[in-house]
Design a protein around this motif. Structure first.
Motif, short mmCIF file in Angstrom:
data_model
loop_
_atom_site.label_atom_id
_atom_site.label_comp_id
_atom_site.label_asym_id
_atom_site.label_seq_id
_atom_site.Cartn_x
_atom_site.Cartn_y
_atom_site.Cartn_z
N ALA A 98 -1.13 -4.05 -0.17
CA ALA A 98 -0.15 -3.04 0.26
C ALA A 98 0.87 -3.58 1.26
N GLY A 99 1.22 -4.86 1.14
CA GLY A 99 2.27 -5.38 2.03
C GLY A 99 2.27 -6.90 2.08
N ARG A 127 7.75 -15.44 -1.94
CA ARG A 127 7.84 -15.35 -0.46
C ARG A 127 6.50 -15.71 0.18
N GLU A 139 -2.11 -8.48 -9.17
CA GLU A 139 -2.82 -7.26 -9.57
C GLU A 139 -1.91 -6.37 -10.41
N HIS A 146 -4.01 1.70 -4.90
CA HIS A 146 -2.55 1.52 -4.76
C HIS A 146 -2.08 0.44 -5.73
#
Ligand code: TUI
Length: 315
Positions: A98-99, A127, A139, A146
């Motif tokens: 999630a980030g 990145r 994923e 999520h």
């Protein structure tokens, strides 16, 4: 047949199988069982209080002398505190979701922790490679919880082309066929969440395991598009209510309704009002069995598929 890849060498594990670090689901009991069976067990931190996660890490350390990991969900409000505690306790591996874990990468690696971020796109993977990640978990949107936009089938080969790091395939993999397919796409490891939810050692409520076993191919849906954080879960009363809020474009109400619902399902067994986050491959999970047996089956099936494929197409 042993399947040794850059991933098994990087992590010092026997088999290229990672257990998804699912919040309120992947506790130390499951993580230790997977690691003891030669895979990489991962504790899901989710939004756990820092002290509880510390206890989880200590529990795993007592139960295995093999490497294990912690999954950090980067949207967690107290994520800085969780990272500091993980640095203090020391674990072999951190996976992130999630980030972008960029700001924590150096500190984790200075402690010898391998960092495996989950990336749903090639831009982020590039990145992350530049930022020093040790491997990338790709994923696909078949996964539970999520999710990003791309399927595993199209994401993984593009990640393999985009970065030179080892890529681990995740999302939609439940058996040795999925594992062999992942290797065909260029992956050097697989991560499975949903199948491990039905491991004997997984401490989620037995009613949730029963729902997973009953699930059929079209029994998951995605909610939360309007919040910018779509989530896949098994259909139930809560999921249908969330879909309605999505349709009405009410993201704040949706987030309010969704709060605390994962623990309600996984820990307390409320299968209608709780969030039954699970992947599409829930339909392929048909029994409860020890983690070691899941790993042995995956390896045996993947081997059979890999060896039989050449014969099959040559006929
Ligand atoms: O993180 C997951 N699965 C999860 S987290 C979770 S808890 C949660 N609950 C409600 C809303 C949101 C989270 C339940 N399941 N999987 C890994 C994953 N990471 N999927 C997608 C991503 C992701 C998305 C955007 C990773 C990076 C990313 O980067 C954005 C950017 O560029 O910074």
């Amino acid at each position: 047949m042993a399947l040794h890849t850059r991933l098994t060498r990087l992590l010092g594990i026997e088999h290229p199988i990672i257990q998804g670090g699912m919040a309120w689901t992947a506790t130390w009991e499951l993580a230790a069982a997977v690691s003891n069976a030669g895979g990489l067990g991962v504790i899901g931190a989710g939004q756990m209080p820092t002290d509880l996660l510390r206890e989880q890490i200590r529990g795993a350390k007592l139960a295995t002398d093999k490497p294990f990991g912690v999954n950090l969900m980067l949207l967690t409000p107290h994520i800085d505190e969780l990272v500091q505690m993980v640095l203090d306790e020391g674990v072999a591996v951190v996976t992130t979701g999630a980030g972008n874990p960029g700001k924590y990468m150096q500190a984790l690696q200075d402690k010898g922790i391998k960092v495996l971020p989950i990336a749903p796109s090639t831009a982020l993977a590039r990145r992350l490679e530049q930022g020093g990640a040790d491997a990338i978990i790709g994923e696909g949107m078949e996964a539970g919880g999520h999710i990003g936009e791309l399927t595993t089938m199209v994401l993984v080969p593009q990640l393999v082309d985009a970065v030179s790091l080892p890529v681990i395939a995740a999302g939609g993999i439940a058996d040795g066929r999925g594992m062999a397919a992942s290797f065909a796409l260029g992956a050097e490891g697989v991560q499975l969440g949903t199948r491990f939810m039905c491991a004997t050692e997984c401490t989620i409520h037995p009613d949730v395991k029963a729902r997973l076993i009953k699930a059929k191919d079209r029994d998951t849906l995605i909610t939360g598009y309007s919040t910018g954080h779509p989530v896949r879960a098994l259909k139930n009363k809560l999921a249908k209510e969330l879909v309605e809020l999505d349709k009405a474009n009410k993201p704040q109400e949706l987030e309010a309704l969704g709060a605390g619902r994962l623990a309600l399902a996984m820990r307390h067994g409320d299968c209608e009002n709780g969030s039954l986050m699970a992947g599409q491959c829930a339909a392929m999970v048909d029994r409860i069995q020890p983690a070691a047996e899941i790993i042995a089956e995956l390896l045996a099936e993947a081997e059979t598929v890999m060896l039989s494929m050449a014969t099959r197409v040559a006929q």
